[in-house]
Design an enzyme around this catalytic site. Sequence first.
Site, PDB file in Angstrom:
ATOM      1  CD  GLU A 137      -2.841  -1.153   2.415  1.00 39.57           C
ATOM      2  OE1 GLU A 137      -2.488  -0.445   3.397  1.00 39.57           O
ATOM      3  OE2 GLU A 137      -3.831  -1.907   2.444  1.00 39.57           O
ATOM      4  CB  SER A 223      18.076  -6.819 -10.155  1.00 42.22           C
ATOM      5  OG  SER A 223      17.581  -5.909  -9.203  1.00 42.22           O
ATOM      6  CG  HIS A 352       6.938 -10.730 -11.055  1.00 40.32           C
ATOM      7  ND1 HIS A 352       7.640 -11.866 -10.710  1.00 40.32           N
ATOM      8  CD2 HIS A 352       7.878  -9.783 -11.335  1.00 40.32           C
ATOM      9  CE1 HIS A 352       8.934 -11.631 -10.791  1.00 40.32           C
ATOM     10  NE2 HIS A 352       9.111 -10.370 -11.167  1.00 40.32           N
ATOM     11  CB  SER A 353       6.984  -6.674  -8.895  1.00 42.78           C
ATOM     12  OG  SER A 353       6.837  -6.104 -10.193  1.00 42.78           O
TER      13      SER A 353
END
Length: 460
Positions: A137, A223, A352-353
């Site tokens: 959020e 990453s 996923h993100s």
Amino acid sequence: MIPFVRSSSRNLLALLNQNHLYPSLLSSVSESPVWIGSLWSTTRFESTEAVRHVDQLYVHDNDDQELDFPGGKVPFTSELRFIGESTTQKRVPCYRVIDEIGETATSNKFTQLSKDAGIKMYKDMITLQTMDTIFYEAQRQGRISFYLTSSGEEAISVASAAALHPDDVVLAQYREPGVLLWRGFTLQEFANQLFGNKSDYGKGRQMPIHYGSNQHNYFTISSPLGTQIPQAVGIAYSLKMDKKDACAVAYFGDGTTSEGDFHAGLNFAAVLGAPVIFICRNNGWAISTSVQEQFRSDGVVVKGQGYGIRSIRIDGNDALAVYSAVRKARSMAVAEQMPVLIEALTYRVGHHSTSDDSSKYRAVDEIEHWKMERNPVNRFAKWLTNNGWLSVEDESKHKTTIKKQLLQAIQSAEKTEKPPLSELFNDVYDHLPSNLQEQEEVLRQTTKRYPQDYPSDVPL
């Protein structure tokens, strides 16, 4: 004549020399390999004497039914038969301890869990759920730039962490914050990293959720997919050389198994006998690519066998199954100095993100089924309740406490000053070279000239 695939005559000469045959055969061996297709083919010999001596190195006269080849004897066959796409008609079974209603089979063998450990595992999974809700959020409100949840996969990171030792070195991907939670990483430390303030151990240089902690033997997340796998093998080999009572653990998703680093890492580990545990979270989706589109094999577990690695498939939504399997895998890895591959079947309930909308490629009914019917946290809660270890009051109190602590951590992280601009250039060279000094000066001048294009809260 025995073919030497991908071998030049130089390798042959070394072999002959080891067997004291080199002087008499030197003039009989050609130095020119023959290129056929994409392989180095059989080395050419200029005399049958050389051929006879080489054949004797591999085939014994008293055993013409086997090929004595490096790595062990290989039996001959007159049947022209190719190995099929799969060695079995049935899929590899999945190890499970707790069913959907929290019951364990009477014949099931698993590692016993203490009450204290069970309660902590559950509380950490609840904490992880609460973190995901609030931080997600916060990203949607524009307070942080990126976030990625562990929804549906909480049991894998938390239960595996409970089964490991603090000295075991962890190289995670990005859905393993549960490992850090278990090891004592605080909510404030999570928030500091997400907001990239001066208290962030990465000094604000990394994307959010790229956690790292020297104190907790948790390497900073990178990453690019798969880079941690060969690195974990190297660390494991170092632990082996130093005779440490510890192993390395590499976490990754099913999508990573399509990367070259996965295959190189597994082969590296098997050949060196490195004490490393490979834990694959097979959640069915590599972002929007399903496992059906990704590989033809029976998931990931069968890939270990191809590299000579002991492997197992487990129910990743069963905390006890994860705990038992990782505990056993660690014992084998450390005691026998060997790698182990674990494929944990689970499901990514969330996107996923924050950059993804999974409703574009997955059915909503499918997501809801895994979220409600196969929820790993709810299943473990049922098992704890059946044992009389969990009460509704304790659960509610913990959720309220964690939510309050998280909101306080966010407020504190937001107020904490950002790292100074100079930190962009530090910690690489002992003495900053002239080209980086020049870049830093140019950046400072540019930020002053165009202040509207740069963050105003970064000290110059």
